[in-house]
Write a protein that holds these residues in place. Structure first.
Motif, short mmCIF file in Angstrom:
data_model
loop_
_atom_site.label_atom_id
_atom_site.label_comp_id
_atom_site.label_asym_id
_atom_site.label_seq_id
_atom_site.Cartn_x
_atom_site.Cartn_y
_atom_site.Cartn_z
N UNK A 1 0.80 -1.22 0.00
CA UNK A 1 0.00 0.00 0.00
C UNK A 1 0.83 1.27 0.00
N UNK A 2 1.91 1.30 0.78
CA UNK A 2 2.66 2.54 0.95
C UNK A 2 4.17 2.37 0.87
N UNK A 3 4.63 1.26 0.32
CA UNK A 3 6.07 1.04 0.26
C UNK A 3 6.63 0.80 1.64
N UNK A 4 7.75 1.43 1.98
CA UNK A 4 8.35 1.28 3.30
C UNK A 4 7.63 2.19 4.30
N UNK A 5 7.29 1.60 5.45
CA UNK A 5 6.60 2.36 6.50
C UNK A 5 7.41 2.27 7.79
N UNK A 6 7.62 3.44 8.43
CA UNK A 6 8.41 3.54 9.66
C UNK A 6 7.50 3.49 10.88
N UNK A 7 7.88 2.67 11.89
CA UNK A 7 7.06 2.48 13.08
C UNK A 7 7.80 2.79 14.38
N UNK A 8 8.77 3.67 14.33
CA UNK A 8 9.50 4.01 15.54
C UNK A 8 8.63 4.76 16.54
N UNK A 9 8.86 4.51 17.83
CA UNK A 9 8.09 5.21 18.85
C UNK A 9 8.55 6.66 19.01
N UNK A 10 9.83 6.91 18.82
CA UNK A 10 10.36 8.27 18.90
C UNK A 10 10.37 8.87 17.49
N UNK A 11 9.42 9.74 17.23
CA UNK A 11 9.28 10.29 15.89
C UNK A 11 10.01 11.62 15.72
N UNK A 12 10.77 12.03 16.70
CA UNK A 12 11.39 13.36 16.65
C UNK A 12 12.23 13.57 15.39
N UNK A 13 12.89 12.50 14.95
CA UNK A 13 13.73 12.61 13.76
C UNK A 13 13.04 12.08 12.51
N UNK A 14 11.87 11.48 12.70
CA UNK A 14 11.22 10.83 11.57
C UNK A 14 9.90 11.49 11.17
N UNK A 15 9.40 12.41 12.01
CA UNK A 15 8.06 12.92 11.82
C UNK A 15 7.83 13.55 10.46
N UNK A 16 8.88 14.14 9.88
CA UNK A 16 8.71 14.80 8.60
C UNK A 16 8.97 13.88 7.42
N UNK A 17 9.34 12.64 7.71
CA UNK A 17 9.59 11.70 6.63
C UNK A 17 8.28 11.14 6.09
N UNK A 18 8.21 11.08 4.81
CA UNK A 18 6.99 10.63 4.15
C UNK A 18 6.61 9.22 4.57
N UNK A 19 7.63 8.40 4.90
CA UNK A 19 7.36 7.01 5.20
C UNK A 19 6.87 6.77 6.63
N UNK A 20 6.86 7.78 7.49
CA UNK A 20 6.43 7.59 8.87
C UNK A 20 4.95 7.27 8.96
N UNK A 21 4.59 6.27 9.76
CA UNK A 21 3.19 5.90 9.93
C UNK A 21 2.39 7.07 10.50
N UNK A 22 3.04 7.94 11.25
CA UNK A 22 2.32 9.08 11.82
C UNK A 22 1.91 10.11 10.78
N UNK A 23 2.45 10.02 9.60
CA UNK A 23 2.10 10.97 8.55
C UNK A 23 0.95 10.45 7.68
N UNK A 24 0.45 9.25 7.96
CA UNK A 24 -0.66 8.71 7.19
C UNK A 24 -1.97 9.29 7.70
N UNK A 25 -2.87 9.53 6.78
CA UNK A 25 -4.19 10.04 7.14
C UNK A 25 -5.02 8.91 7.72
#
Length: 291
Positions: A222-246
């Protein structure tokens, strides 16, 4: 007939390569997926699989030996194969890799020499796999096929560009058409478009499935590579972060994970991510390659 032998009779199969933690190896065993493991670095895992009746395709580890600057005693490899051969399905000859200062005109005759040397000393030479590499003189492959071998592994293509891969595989079409009974394995190949275009390739392997979970990621349709880290401080702006999904996208992802018995919450745990990767890659390689 073993599960391994049955799969070799099918049109295509994928081998899980790379050394995994025990819990991951357990999942692979429970699903009876085939493994390609290195004698050089993964001997204990191979022996454990042999003791428990799980099929294994053994790679010599020649490439790793070269990159690590290790000197290997071929006779030691032969002795080990003779000890474990009843529980091994196939094993690669000790090939010389055409990298660095070693040119294809040197690697091809040396690999053939090693193949013949091993064949004469193995208790069961029928399981010995001949290795042919990108850039080597095609006459060596023809010579091997004319000698009656039944299994060829093609190396040196994993890190090549698309054009080079196609040029290499295209030149082998008329040759393997003359030997339809020969099983052809492509080392380190998971490019489905390439594999689909060359039906004479019966199997491939990769360790790519192994690494995303270590870095808090999984592969998805569905979305290629998806990131599931608990600390999103460095990942929040990455397109692949699960937190960026609607919310709608999260529902789509959840549905995909559910197809294999997982949830989004599961993906925050390394064991579940690894299990997902195994099942995902098994389906990807089995269903993605159409014959």
């Amino acid at each position: 007939m073993s599960n391994f032998e049955r799969m070799l009779q099918e049109k295509y199969d994928f081998f899980f390569a790379g050394c995994a933690i025990n819990s991951v190896e357990k999942t692979i065993r429970e699903n009876e997926f085939c493994r390609l493991l290195s004698w050089l670095s993964e001997r204990k895992t191979i022996e454990s699989r042999c003791k428990n009746g799980f099929p294994t395709f053994v790679d010599s580890g020649a490439f790793s030996a070269y990159t690590q600057g290790k000197q290997i005693n071929v006779d030691e490899y032969i002795d080990w194969l003779n000890e474990w051969h009843p529980n091994l399905e196939h094993y690669c000859c000790w090939d010389t890799i055409p990298v660095g200062d070693v040119t294809p005109d040197v690697s091809a005759p040396k690999t053939w020499e090693n193949y013949l040397y091993m064949k004469d000393k193995l208790v069961d030479p029928s399981k010995l796999v001949y290795c042919f590499h990108y850039g080597e003189d095609i006459s060596y492959l023809i010579q091997a096929l004319e000698s009656g071998i039944n299994f060829v592994a093609l190396g040196g293509v994993a890190r090549r560009g698309r054009k080079q891969r196609y040029e290499f595989f295209n030149q082998l079409i008329p040759i393997f058409e003359q030997y339809p009974h020969v099983h052809v394995h492509a080392f380190g190949m998971t490019a489905l478009d390439v594999l689909n275009d060359f039906p004479y390739i019966n199997s491939s392997d990769s360790s790519s499935w192994l690494y995303p979970p270590k870095f808090l990621r999984i592969d998805t349709d569905s979305f290629g590579t998806v990131f599931f880290g608990e600390d999103m401080s460095k990942e929040i702006n990455r397109k692949e972060s699960v937190q960026n999904l609607s919310p709608a996208e999260l529902q789509i992802l959840e549905q995909e994970l559910n197809t294999r018995g997982f949830t989004i919450d599961d993906m925050y745990h390394n064991k579940h991510r690894s299990d997902w990767q195994i099942l995902y890659w098994a389906d990807r390689m089995k269903n993605g390659v159409k014959r």
